[in-house]
Design a protein around this motif. Structure first.
Motif, PDB file in Angstrom:
ATOM      1  N   THR A  45       0.850  -1.179   0.000  1.00 35.61           N
ATOM      2  CA  THR A  45       0.000   0.000   0.000  1.00 35.61           C
ATOM      3  C   THR A  45       0.889   1.232   0.000  1.00 35.61           C
ATOM      4  OG1 THR A  45      -0.074   0.127   2.406  1.00 35.61           O
ATOM      5  CG2 THR A  45      -1.729  -1.269   1.316  1.00 35.61           C
ATOM      6  N   GLU A  46       0.274   2.377  -0.219  1.00 34.69           N
ATOM      7  CA  GLU A  46       1.041   3.616  -0.229  1.00 34.69           C
ATOM      8  C   GLU A  46       1.668   3.870   1.133  1.00 34.69           C
ATOM      9  OE1 GLU A  46       0.440   8.344  -1.331  1.00 34.69           O
ATOM     10  OE2 GLU A  46      -1.002   6.841  -2.004  1.00 34.69           O
ATOM     11  N   ALA A  47       0.979   3.492   2.197  1.00 37.86           N
ATOM     12  CA  ALA A  47       1.481   3.734   3.558  1.00 37.86           C
ATOM     13  C   ALA A  47       2.729   2.897   3.843  1.00 37.86           C
ATOM     14  CB  ALA A  47       0.392   3.421   4.576  1.00 37.86           C
ATOM     15  N   ASN A  48       2.637   1.556   3.643  1.00 35.84           N
ATOM     16  CA  ASN A  48       3.810   0.750   4.000  1.00 35.84           C
ATOM     17  C   ASN A  48       4.950   0.929   3.000  1.00 35.84           C
ATOM     18  OD1 ASN A  48       3.209  -1.020   1.801  1.00 35.84           O
ATOM     19  ND2 ASN A  48       1.827  -2.197   3.115  1.00 35.84           N
ATOM     20  N   MET A  49       4.608   1.310   1.749  1.00 35.26           N
ATOM     21  CA  MET A  49       5.652   1.584   0.773  1.00 35.26           C
ATOM     22  C   MET A  49       6.443   2.828   1.176  1.00 35.26           C
ATOM     23  SD  MET A  49       7.244   0.813  -1.968  1.00 35.26           S
ATOM     24  CE  MET A  49       6.229  -0.300  -2.927  1.00 35.26           C
ATOM     25  N   ARG A  50       5.754   3.864   1.617  1.00 38.51           N
ATOM     26  CA  ARG A  50       6.460   5.080   2.033  1.00 38.51           C
ATOM     27  C   ARG A  50       7.334   4.809   3.255  1.00 38.51           C
ATOM     28  NH1 ARG A  50       5.256   9.048  -1.064  1.00 38.51           N
ATOM     29  NH2 ARG A  50       3.203   9.295  -2.039  1.00 38.51           N
ATOM     30  N   GLN A  51       6.916   3.893   4.122  1.00 37.59           N
ATOM     31  CA  GLN A  51       7.755   3.520   5.264  1.00 37.59           C
ATOM     32  C   GLN A  51       9.064   2.900   4.770  1.00 37.59           C
ATOM     33  OE1 GLN A  51       6.052   0.503   7.745  1.00 37.59           O
ATOM     34  NE2 GLN A  51       7.821   0.402   9.116  1.00 37.59           N
ATOM     35  N   GLY A  52       8.967   2.020   3.789  1.00 41.30           N
ATOM     36  CA  GLY A  52      10.157   1.401   3.235  1.00 41.30           C
ATOM     37  C   GLY A  52      11.058   2.414   2.551  1.00 41.30           C
ATOM     38  N   LEU A  53      10.458   3.355   1.818  1.00 44.41           N
ATOM     39  CA  LEU A  53      11.240   4.372   1.107  1.00 44.41           C
ATOM     40  C   LEU A  53      11.964   5.302   2.078  1.00 44.41           C
ATOM     41  CD1 LEU A  53       8.850   5.303  -1.846  1.00 44.41           C
ATOM     42  CD2 LEU A  53      10.923   3.909  -1.915  1.00 44.41           C
ATOM     43  N   GLN A  54      11.348   5.575   3.227  1.00 45.92           N
ATOM     44  CA  GLN A  54      12.009   6.398   4.238  1.00 45.92           C
ATOM     45  C   GLN A  54      13.265   5.698   4.756  1.00 45.92           C
ATOM     46  OE1 GLN A  54       9.078   7.258   7.221  1.00 45.92           O
ATOM     47  NE2 GLN A  54       8.025   8.807   5.991  1.00 45.92           N
ATOM     48  N   MET A  55      13.194   4.379   4.890  1.00 46.71           N
ATOM     49  CA  MET A  55      14.361   3.620   5.348  1.00 46.71           C
ATOM     50  C   MET A  55      15.445   3.596   4.266  1.00 46.71           C
ATOM     51  SD  MET A  55      12.565   0.423   7.362  1.00 46.71           S
ATOM     52  CE  MET A  55      14.141  -0.173   7.973  1.00 46.71           C
ATOM     53  N   VAL A  56      15.028   3.512   3.002  1.00 46.02           N
ATOM     54  CA  VAL A  56      15.985   3.575   1.899  1.00 46.02           C
ATOM     55  C   VAL A  56      16.699   4.931   1.908  1.00 46.02           C
ATOM     56  CG1 VAL A  56      16.208   3.652  -0.612  1.00 46.02           C
ATOM     57  CG2 VAL A  56      14.781   1.908   0.454  1.00 46.02           C
ATOM     58  N   GLN A  57      15.920   5.997   2.110  1.00 45.47           N
ATOM     59  CA  GLN A  57      16.500   7.340   2.154  1.00 45.47           C
ATOM     60  C   GLN A  57      17.492   7.471   3.299  1.00 45.47           C
ATOM     61  OE1 GLN A  57      13.884  10.766   1.553  1.00 45.47           O
ATOM     62  NE2 GLN A  57      14.732  11.715   3.399  1.00 45.47           N
ATOM     63  N   GLN A  58      17.143   6.947   4.471  1.00 50.35           N
ATOM     64  CA  GLN A  58      18.024   7.019   5.624  1.00 50.35           C
ATOM     65  C   GLN A  58      19.314   6.241   5.363  1.00 50.35           C
ATOM     66  OE1 GLN A  58      17.538   8.876   8.279  1.00 50.35           O
ATOM     67  NE2 GLN A  58      19.464   8.252   9.235  1.00 50.35           N
ATOM     68  N   ALA A  59      19.195   5.089   4.689  1.00 52.80           N
ATOM     69  CA  ALA A  59      20.374   4.272   4.381  1.00 52.80           C
ATOM     70  C   ALA A  59      21.324   5.020   3.455  1.00 52.80           C
ATOM     71  CB  ALA A  59      19.938   2.949   3.738  1.00 52.80           C
ATOM     72  N   LEU A  60      20.792   5.700   2.456  1.00 48.97           N
ATOM     73  CA  LEU A  60      21.625   6.447   1.512  1.00 48.97           C
ATOM     74  C   LEU A  60      22.306   7.629   2.185  1.00 48.97           C
ATOM     75  CD1 LEU A  60      19.250   6.387  -1.583  1.00 48.97           C
ATOM     76  CD2 LEU A  60      21.355   5.075  -1.279  1.00 48.97           C
ATOM     77  N   LEU A  61      21.584   8.330   3.053  1.00 49.06           N
ATOM     78  CA  LEU A  61      22.173   9.473   3.750  1.00 49.06           C
ATOM     79  C   LEU A  61      23.291   9.024   4.686  1.00 49.06           C
ATOM     80  CD1 LEU A  61      18.966  11.562   4.586  1.00 49.06           C
ATOM     81  CD2 LEU A  61      20.746  12.119   2.910  1.00 49.06           C
TER      82      LEU A  61
END
Length: 493
Positions: free
Chosen positions: A23-39
């Motif tokens: 869903t859009e909700a759990n997908m955005r949770q995953g993307l936030q973790m991807v963003q944190q990993a890259l930073l």
């Protein structure tokens, strides 16, 4: 290389695993973790924002949300975006006919002089006759270092110790190369502790007067965003044609590799993966993306094997396998060949499914275990290596003392070897597809259970019967049983 980024991205993607539908909700949770990993990997903030935005646009589409296996779809999208972020790359060194010129530049301590020798060796492999030029006149030991490296790779070095003008050195070096039949010149220019006007003015003058075919910027991957900022400054002054990223065998977080192309528009052409003069590889965005996502890099492993392994020794190993023979001596020779490829943990990181196992055991444990195994085999007699079944309790004690291990470790080695030898014999009878499937199954097994042991396959008593054959044998047994009963009745009468 990139262990922290690999682990963080893996955790981000695993949070979505097991969900029947994204869903859009759990997908955005995953993307936030991807963003944190890259930073955390020190990737440039604008690059991170654009990357996550592109992944989000693809991942939140109807095609993925309705997919039967959305997690795999997300991995595929992240992979494609990583490839796009770091590529495309042209590995061709566009040298002019006659005598081409390559100019290396970079900050002090980036490994520029060593890379000069590595690049010269690569040119020799590509059929060129290079000349290395010691144009770094700022660092006192730079000329001596390049001359030593030139001797090591068998490439002559042009040096002029009676001047402090690098432009004169470069000009005379190119003229010398043309007169003496060299078709490639590699200029090792001076570096600085940081970017300054004097450095840029000097490099700009060399660039203007010599007119190199390609200007390559050498940068230390350990410096993260500083590497990207330096590349940007050099590109503005010289118009770089490519980047060589060094020290990727160290604790590189990955920020430079993921940022430099997006920030400067200049691709990474080559990567340095060790201190050895042969540790320079072409940079392939698709392979690097596979490593970052823990998917291995078999193509690079094959290329390294072709360059570094003894073909004659490998041919003998193959002949022994085809004849159904695989002894402890063959195993010992195979370990020695494998050692030429570098750290065992590094090799496992290139094999699909083995990356997490490699991180867990670490370089020290894996290489120490390999040394221990070689020590035990070296303590055996030729007869024992050829036929380990003769190794009884007293022989085990003698071998253990010679290798500095416990007797039970010798027993474990023999047990494991029997399984490996049986596997090697069975794989020698398979085609390419069968070997690949067996290899993948082994990788998955060790990924799930690092302590797993390959056991010898038990031999069957015969071919497997079909249902029709079993029914026919059952009827035959029933007829024989009825005939036996009739005979017994006749005897009683």
């Amino acid at each position: 290389m990139f262990e922290a980024l690999q682990e963080a991205l893996g955790n981000a993607i695993r949070t979505l695993a097991g969900r029947g539908r994204l869903t859009e909700a759990n997908m955005r949770q995953g993307l936030q973790m991807v963003q944190q990993a890259l930073l955390e990997a020190d990737v440039s903030l604008p690059v991170v924002k654009e990357f996550v935005s592109r992944v989000g646009e693809e991942a939140l589409g109807e095609k993925v949300l309705k997919s039967l296996n959305p997690t795999q779809q997300l991995v595929g999208i992240v992979y494609q975006e990583l490839v796009r972020l770091m590529g495309p790359v042209d590995h061709t060194l566009h040298l002019r006919p006659g005598c081409g010129v390559l100019m290396l530049c970079g900050l002090q301590g980036s490994g520029k002089t060593t890379t000069c020798a590595k690049l010269g060796r690569l040119l020799v492999e590509r059929g060129r006759k290079p000349l290395l030029v010691a144009a770094d006149l700022q660092r006192p030991a730079a000329i001596d270092q390049l001359e030593l490296l030139g001797q090591k790779v068998g490439i002559p070095v042009f040096a002029k110790r009676d001047t402090q003008n690098p432009i004169i050195v470069c000009r005379e070096a190119v003229e010398y190369a043309r007169r003496n039949g060299y078709d490639a010149v590699v200029l090792d220019t001076a570096g600085r502790l940081h970017v300054d006007e004097e450095l840029m003015r000097q490099l700009s003058q060399i660039d203007a007067q010599i007119g190199p075919d390609e200007v390559l910027f050498v940068v230390d991957a350990m410096t993260g965003q500083d590497a990207v900022n330096s590349a940007k400054a050099f590109n503005e002054a010289l118009e770089l044609d490519g980047v060589i990223l060094t020290k990727l065998d160290g604790d590189a977080r990955g920020g430079a590799a993921l940022s430099v192309k997006a920030v400067t528009g200049v691709p990474i052409k080559f990567i340095g993966t060790g201190e050895g003069v042969d540790a320079l590889e072409e940079f392939h965005p698709d392979r690097m993306a596979s490593r970052i996502l823990g998917m291995g890099d078999v193509l690079t492993l094959v290329e390294q094997a072709r360059r570094r392994l003894d073909e004659e020794e490998m041919r003998k190993q193959q002949e022994a396998l085809l004849k159904g023979r695989f002894t402890l001596q063959n195993f010992r020779d195979l370990l020695s060949q494998t050692q030429r490829l570098g750290s065992l943990t590094k090799l496992m990181g290139l094999i699909p499914g083995m990356g997490s196992f490699a991180q867990m055991i670490g370089d020290a444990d894996a290489d120490e275990q390999m040394r221990r195994v070689r020590g035990m085999i070296d303590s055996m007699t030729p007869e024992e290596r050829a036929n380990p079944r003769i190794i009884d309790q007293s022989r085990r004690r003698r071998i253990a003392v010679g290798a500095g291990v416990e007797p039970h470790q010798v027993s474990e080695l023999i047990k494991q070897f029997e399984g490996i030898a049986d596997l090697m014999r069975r794989m020698s009878e398979m085609g390419f597809r069968g070997r690949l499937q067996a290899f993948q199954q082994l990788s998955q097994m060790f990924a799930r259970n690092p302590d797993a042991v390959i056991v010898k396959q038990k031999k069957g008593t015969g071919k497997r019967l079909t249902p029709e054959e079993r029914a026919r044998l059952r009827k035959q047994r029933e007829r024989e049983e009825r005939r036996r009963r009739r005979e017994e009745k006749g005897k009683k009468r």
